[in-house]
Design a protein around this motif. Structure first.
Motif, PDB file in Angstrom:
ATOM      1  N   UNK A  17       0.822  -1.215   0.000  1.00  0.00           N
ATOM      2  CA  UNK A  17       0.000   0.000   0.000  1.00  0.00           C
ATOM      3  C   UNK A  17       0.858   1.268   0.000  1.00  0.00           C
ATOM      4  N   UNK A  18       2.158   1.134   0.110  1.00  0.00           N
ATOM      5  CA  UNK A  18       3.043   2.297   0.229  1.00  0.00           C
ATOM      6  C   UNK A  18       3.354   2.911  -1.130  1.00  0.00           C
ATOM      7  N   UNK A  19       3.524   4.197  -1.145  1.00  0.00           N
ATOM      8  CA  UNK A  19       3.933   4.927  -2.347  1.00  0.00           C
ATOM      9  C   UNK A  19       5.423   4.677  -2.585  1.00  0.00           C
ATOM     10  N   UNK A  20       5.851   4.851  -3.822  1.00  0.00           N
ATOM     11  CA  UNK A  20       7.249   4.628  -4.172  1.00  0.00           C
ATOM     12  C   UNK A  20       8.181   5.574  -3.433  1.00  0.00           C
ATOM     13  N   UNK A  21       7.739   6.786  -3.211  1.00  0.00           N
ATOM     14  CA  UNK A  21       8.604   7.777  -2.592  1.00  0.00           C
ATOM     15  C   UNK A  21       8.441   7.849  -1.055  1.00  0.00           C
ATOM     16  N   UNK A  22       7.866   6.803  -0.472  1.00  0.00           N
ATOM     17  CA  UNK A  22       7.665   6.773   0.979  1.00  0.00           C
ATOM     18  C   UNK A  22       9.009   6.803   1.693  1.00  0.00           C
ATOM     19  N   UNK A  23       9.084   7.683   2.667  1.00  0.00           N
ATOM     20  CA  UNK A  23      10.284   7.779   3.500  1.00  0.00           C
ATOM     21  C   UNK A  23      10.165   6.694   4.577  1.00  0.00           C
ATOM     22  N   UNK A  24      10.780   5.563   4.323  1.00  0.00           N
ATOM     23  CA  UNK A  24      10.649   4.404   5.211  1.00  0.00           C
ATOM     24  C   UNK A  24      11.146   4.703   6.628  1.00  0.00           C
ATOM     25  N   UNK A  25      12.310   5.333   6.818  1.00  0.00           N
ATOM     26  CA  UNK A  25      12.737   5.631   8.194  1.00  0.00           C
ATOM     27  C   UNK A  25      11.732   6.516   8.946  1.00  0.00           C
ATOM     28  N   UNK A  26      11.181   7.516   8.247  1.00  0.00           N
ATOM     29  CA  UNK A  26      10.201   8.394   8.888  1.00  0.00           C
ATOM     30  C   UNK A  26       8.911   7.633   9.197  1.00  0.00           C
ATOM     31  N   UNK A  27       8.501   6.755   8.268  1.00  0.00           N
ATOM     32  CA  UNK A  27       7.304   5.941   8.480  1.00  0.00           C
ATOM     33  C   UNK A  27       7.472   5.026   9.694  1.00  0.00           C
ATOM     34  N   UNK A  28       8.631   4.363   9.765  1.00  0.00           N
ATOM     35  CA  UNK A  28       8.901   3.488  10.922  1.00  0.00           C
ATOM     36  C   UNK A  28       8.938   4.291  12.220  1.00  0.00           C
ATOM     37  N   UNK A  29       9.590   5.434  12.184  1.00  0.00           N
ATOM     38  CA  UNK A  29       9.687   6.262  13.387  1.00  0.00           C
ATOM     39  C   UNK A  29       8.306   6.756  13.829  1.00  0.00           C
ATOM     40  N   UNK A  30       7.465   7.101  12.888  1.00  0.00           N
ATOM     41  CA  UNK A  30       6.087   7.527  13.219  1.00  0.00           C
ATOM     42  C   UNK A  30       5.308   6.371  13.847  1.00  0.00           C
ATOM     43  N   UNK A  31       5.453   5.186  13.271  1.00  0.00           N
ATOM     44  CA  UNK A  31       4.764   4.011  13.821  1.00  0.00           C
ATOM     45  C   UNK A  31       5.280   3.719  15.240  1.00  0.00           C
ATOM     46  N   UNK A  32       6.584   3.842  15.440  1.00  0.00           N
ATOM     47  CA  UNK A  32       7.172   3.606  16.769  1.00  0.00           C
ATOM     48  C   UNK A  32       6.679   4.663  17.754  1.00  0.00           C
ATOM     49  N   UNK A  33       6.642   5.896  17.301  1.00  0.00           N
ATOM     50  CA  UNK A  33       6.138   6.995  18.150  1.00  0.00           C
ATOM     51  C   UNK A  33       4.696   6.723  18.579  1.00  0.00           C
ATOM     52  N   UNK A  34       3.848   6.341  17.628  1.00  0.00           N
ATOM     53  CA  UNK A  34       2.431   6.098  17.939  1.00  0.00           C
ATOM     54  C   UNK A  34       2.253   4.907  18.884  1.00  0.00           C
TER      55      UNK A  34
END
Length: 186
Positions: A54-71
């Protein structure tokens, strides 16, 4: 949408392997539990992996992981806060109960309780005496009248007064055998 190709898998794996300890340290700095921090990071990684299609090609994976960890860290802390409040409430209720028991026990006067019980037993035993014996006993032991005065009041002899007192004491001793130490007062 990004395809589940080797490129995405290798990028996700590389980000995770290079930054895993940073992610764990980030989570730990908030949750203060190493095992919980590791679980949060693994859960975030697993969630990103499961939704990789479901992720876009330009998804910033480190930021996505960090957001998930934060939540996830935030959810953990909010649940912890609720649990701590509940435990405090339970602790407050226990403290109130203990305070109540302490104050009740401090107010308890064993002498008075025991004395009231004995008084009740004595009055009950006296009420079971024959009428004349009861009247003589009450005048003698509770109103402290001398035998001579009791005899005059009831128009009986002093010997009869003594007989009724002796008879009453015998009956009371039998009735109150478990409280023999009281006999010193009679």
């Amino acid at each position: 949408m990004k395809e589940t190709g080797n490129v995405f898998m290798s990028e996700l794996t590389e980000v995770f392997s290079k930054r895993q300890q940073q992610f764990i340290q980030f989570a730990y700095s908030y949750v203060r539990d190493r095992a919980e921090a590791e679980d949060i990071v693994m859960s975030a990684f697993t969630n990103v992996w499961e939704h990789r299609n479901e992720l876009q090609e330009d998804t910033n994976i480190p930021a996505l992981l960090l957001t998930a960890i934060k939540n996830r860290s935030l959810n953990y802390l909010q649940h912890l806060e609720v649990r701590i409040r509940a435990e405090q409430h339970i602790g407050d209720m226990r403290q109130k109960e203990i305070n109540l028991r302490i104050s009740t026990l401090e107010a308890c006067d064993p002498d008075k309780l025991f004395c009231d019980e004995i008084q009740s037993l004595i009055h009950e035993a006296i009420s079971e005496l024959p009428p004349t014996s009861r009247e003589v006993f009450v005048l003698s032991r509770m109103k402290n009248l001398p035998n001579k005065e009791i005899a005059l009041r009831l128009d009986i002899s002093v010997k009869t007064v003594e007989f009724h007192i002796t008879r009453s004491l015998k009956q009371l001793r039998v009735r109150l055998k478990d409280y023999q130490f009281l006999y010193i007062f009679w």
